[in-house]
Design an enzyme around this catalytic site. Structure first.
Site, PDB file in Angstrom:
ATOM      1  CE  LYS A 193       7.648 -39.451 -34.510  1.00  0.00           C
ATOM      2  NZ  LYS A 193       7.068 -38.817 -35.678  1.00  0.00           N
TER       3      LYS A 193
ATOM      4  CE  LYS B 269       2.457 -67.242 -14.500  1.00  0.00           C
ATOM      5  NZ  LYS B 269       1.514 -66.697 -15.459  1.00  0.00           N
TER       6      LYS B 269
ATOM      7  CG  ASN C 160      -0.727 -55.766 -20.857  1.00  0.00           C
ATOM      8  OD1 ASN C 160      -1.891 -55.639 -20.506  1.00  0.00           O
ATOM      9  ND2 ASN C 160       0.290 -55.544 -20.021  1.00  0.00           N
TER      10      ASN C 160
ATOM     11  CG  ASP D  77       6.593 -60.486 -17.703  1.00  0.00           C
ATOM     12  OD1 ASP D  77       6.320 -60.195 -16.525  1.00  0.00           O
ATOM     13  OD2 ASP D  77       5.972 -61.350 -18.360  1.00  0.00           O
TER      14      ASP D  77
ATOM     15  CE  LYS E 172       5.052 -64.552 -10.753  1.00  0.00           C
ATOM     16  NZ  LYS E 172       4.862 -63.330 -11.511  1.00  0.00           N
TER      17      LYS E 172
ATOM     18  CG  PHE F  81      -5.411 -62.132 -10.949  1.00  0.00           C
ATOM     19  CD1 PHE F  81      -5.552 -61.625  -9.670  1.00  0.00           C
ATOM     20  CD2 PHE F  81      -6.558 -62.371 -11.703  1.00  0.00           C
ATOM     21  CE1 PHE F  81      -6.803 -61.357  -9.142  1.00  0.00           C
ATOM     22  CE2 PHE F  81      -7.825 -62.097 -11.181  1.00  0.00           C
ATOM     23  CZ  PHE F  81      -7.940 -61.592  -9.904  1.00  0.00           C
TER      24      PHE F  81
HETATM   25  N1  CTP Z   1       3.371 -59.829 -11.858  1.00  0.00           N
HETATM   26  C1  CTP Z   1       4.054 -58.877 -11.148  1.00  0.00           C
HETATM   27  N2  CTP Z   1       5.157 -58.280 -11.690  1.00  0.00           N
HETATM   28  C2  CTP Z   1       5.591 -58.632 -12.916  1.00  0.00           C
HETATM   29  C3  CTP Z   1       4.891 -59.610 -13.658  1.00  0.00           C
HETATM   30  C4  CTP Z   1       3.781 -60.189 -13.101  1.00  0.00           C
HETATM   31  O1  CTP Z   1       3.660 -58.556 -10.019  1.00  0.00           O
HETATM   32  N3  CTP Z   1       6.657 -58.033 -13.419  1.00  0.00           N
HETATM   33  C5  CTP Z   1       2.213 -60.466 -11.220  1.00  0.00           C
HETATM   34  C6  CTP Z   1       0.871 -60.201 -11.903  1.00  0.00           C
HETATM   35  O2  CTP Z   1       0.257 -59.023 -11.399  1.00  0.00           O
HETATM   36  C7  CTP Z   1       0.081 -61.452 -11.551  1.00  0.00           C
HETATM   37  C8  CTP Z   1       1.160 -62.526 -11.478  1.00  0.00           C
HETATM   38  O3  CTP Z   1       2.391 -61.849 -11.264  1.00  0.00           O
HETATM   39  O4  CTP Z   1      -0.519 -61.349 -10.281  1.00  0.00           O
HETATM   40  C9  CTP Z   1       1.275 -63.389 -12.709  1.00  0.00           C
HETATM   41  O5  CTP Z   1       1.382 -62.575 -13.847  1.00  0.00           O
HETATM   42  P1  CTP Z   1       1.425 -63.208 -15.313  1.00  0.00           P
HETATM   43  O6  CTP Z   1       1.561 -62.096 -16.299  1.00  0.00           O
HETATM   44  O7  CTP Z   1       0.314 -64.193 -15.471  1.00  0.00           O
HETATM   45  O8  CTP Z   1       2.750 -64.080 -15.257  1.00  0.00           O
HETATM   46  P2  CTP Z   1       4.285 -63.753 -15.280  1.00  0.00           P
HETATM   47  O9  CTP Z   1       4.813 -63.785 -13.887  1.00  0.00           O
HETATM   48  O10 CTP Z   1       4.523 -62.510 -16.046  1.00  0.00           O
HETATM   49  O11 CTP Z   1       4.867 -65.034 -16.021  1.00  0.00           O
HETATM   50  P3  CTP Z   1       4.697 -65.487 -17.557  1.00  0.00           P
HETATM   51  O12 CTP Z   1       4.906 -64.261 -18.388  1.00  0.00           O
HETATM   52  O13 CTP Z   1       5.763 -66.497 -17.729  1.00  0.00           O
HETATM   53  O14 CTP Z   1       3.313 -66.072 -17.670  1.00  0.00           O
END
Ligand code: CTP
Length: 392
Positions: free
Chosen positions: A282, A330, A204, A272, A334, A316
């Site tokens: 490959k 969140k 990303n 995610d 969390k 975050f």
């Molecule tokens: N995070 C994590 N592990 C994951 C996804 C996210 O620890 N697999 C943590 C990130 O490091 C951040 C927080 O969760 O501190 C929120 O991450 P964000 O990408 O904003 O949200 P998501 O939980 O992925 O939810 P969404 O994609 O629905 O926004």
């Protein structure tokens, strides 16, 4: 801070004008002392205009008869910087000579003095100059080393005064309050890399800058910092333990093995989803479309929230819309102590930018807005609020 800036007679005296400007812009109060030789290169006027204070050039010209200036200026200031420092003034200071306003003030000054030499490289390497430097280092003076580059004499060598921004950063870092001493802080930063085959991967737009700034700020403030991240091309701040990972699963393992912390900050942009299958060779293209199946990764922050004991957990939230609603969601889902939310849809503060603007949503309902500024400043603010709320 209250800063006394000494300017001596070298060509780099013009850079001291910029240094004055930068120090004032960063909230410092500055008073300037110039030697007679410095006035051959620049006049007192720009220093007076930028510092909005009188400039001191003559020990016998007392601007306030109620004071002895070379004593009272020393009492007033928190630190003193001499930039540029010539070989001549260096020699005088090393030998306790006080035949002008600047040198007399140095002799009477009991706090930290920073010296930024600037001279021709042959002069700099001369044993007399190097002996004077050693003498002053032993007495506790701190040297901001000259850099290599084009010198006024035409040489390209070591002798250029350190840049004003670097001088300012040096003194800022050196004077920072070590208020996180003894704290163990784990920070995750940057994107994760999810392998498809030996050539391709999913990732990303995260640059890692926010997480690295947090690591730098926490380390400067005396914390024992562990940083878990992919290689994002940024320098790992000095004193920080770096655990290099690639995938979300690697990050999960590293965090799980290092949960014994006072503070855990999850600044990473964790994938995610990861490919359900990783190919050893490959993938060759076929006729028609390709469907890639992805499976969910572990939610690391959620795991921490569910298994934490006394750790203060900072999550975050990178959002492009409904920032508050999603961030508060969140926070609960969390079980974090605070969520730091930023609007990554705003290009001026987004992933690759050096600036950020965030809002902190605490568990007890408190909301703190931190306006747009450098990611390093934001990092300091976040840490200050975490310390205040979590460790009274
Ligand atoms: N995070 C994590 N592990 C994951 C996804 C996210 O620890 N697999 C943590 C990130 O490091 C951040 C927080 O969760 O501190 C929120 O991450 P964000 O990408 O904003 O949200 P998501 O939980 O992925 O939810 P969404 O994609 O629905 O926004």
């Amino acid at each position: 801070m209250k800063i006394l800036l000494g300017v001596t007679g070298g060509i780099a005296a013009y850079k001291a004008i910029d240094l004055t400007s930068k120090l004032v812009q960063n909230g410092h109060e500055v008073r300037v002392i110039m030697t007679e030789s410095a006035e051959q290169f620049v006049t007192p006027l720009p220093f007076q205009a930028l510092s909005r204070n009188p400039v001191y050039t003559d020990i016998f010209h007392e601007q306030n008869p109620a004071e002895i200036q070379h004593i009272s200026l020393g009492d007033w200031a928190d630190i003193m910087i001499i930039a540029p420092l010539t070989a001549s003034t260096l020699g005088k200071i090393a030998h306790g000579i006080s035949d002008n306003m600047l040198c007399a003030t140095v002799l009477a000054f009991k706090k930290q003095i920073y010296l930024a030499p600037a001279m021709n490289s042959n002069m700099y390497e001369n044993i007399a100059v190097q002996t004077n430097i050693d003498t002053l280092k032993k007495r506790g003076f701190k040297f901001i080393e000259p850099g290599e580059g084009f010198l006024a004499c035409g040489y390209v060598a070591k002798g250029r005064m350190s840049e004003p921004l670097d001088i300012m950063q040096y003194i800022t870092e050196d004077n920072i309050e070590k208020d996180l001493t003894g704290m163990n802080v784990l920070i995750t930063a940057g994107p994760t890399i999810e392998t498809i085959d030996p050539v391709r991967y999913l990732t990303n737009r995260s640059s890692g800058k926010m997480g690295y700034s947090l690591a730098q700020a926490a380390s400067l403030r005396g914390a024992n910092v562990t940083l878990v991240s992919t290689d994002v091309g940024l320098q790992v701040p000095s004193g920080v333990r770096h655990i290099k990972i690639e995938s979300a699963q690697d990050m999960f393992n590293a965090v799980k093995d290092n949960m014994e912390q006072h503070i855990i900050i999850k600044a990473a942009a964790v994938a995610d989803y990861t490919p359900s299958e990783t190919y050893e060779q490959k993938l060759k293209k076929q006729d028609g479309d390709l469907t890639l199946t992805l499976k969910r990764t572990e939610d690391i922050l959620k795991y921490i929230g569910e298994h934490k004991t006394s750790q203060f957990v900072v999550g975050f939230a990178a959002e492009t819309e409904h920032v508050e609603k999603y961030a508060r969601g969140k926070l609960i889902k969390k079980n974090a102590d605070v969520i730091v939310a930023n609007n990554v849809g705003d290009k001026s503060i987004g992933f690759k930018s050096n600036d950020n603007a965030v809002t902190m949503y605490f568990k007890n309902g408190t909301q703190i807005d931190i306006p747009k500024q450098s990611k390093l400043n934001i990092a300091h603010e976040i840490l200050s609020h975490v310390k205040e709320k979590g460790f009274k």
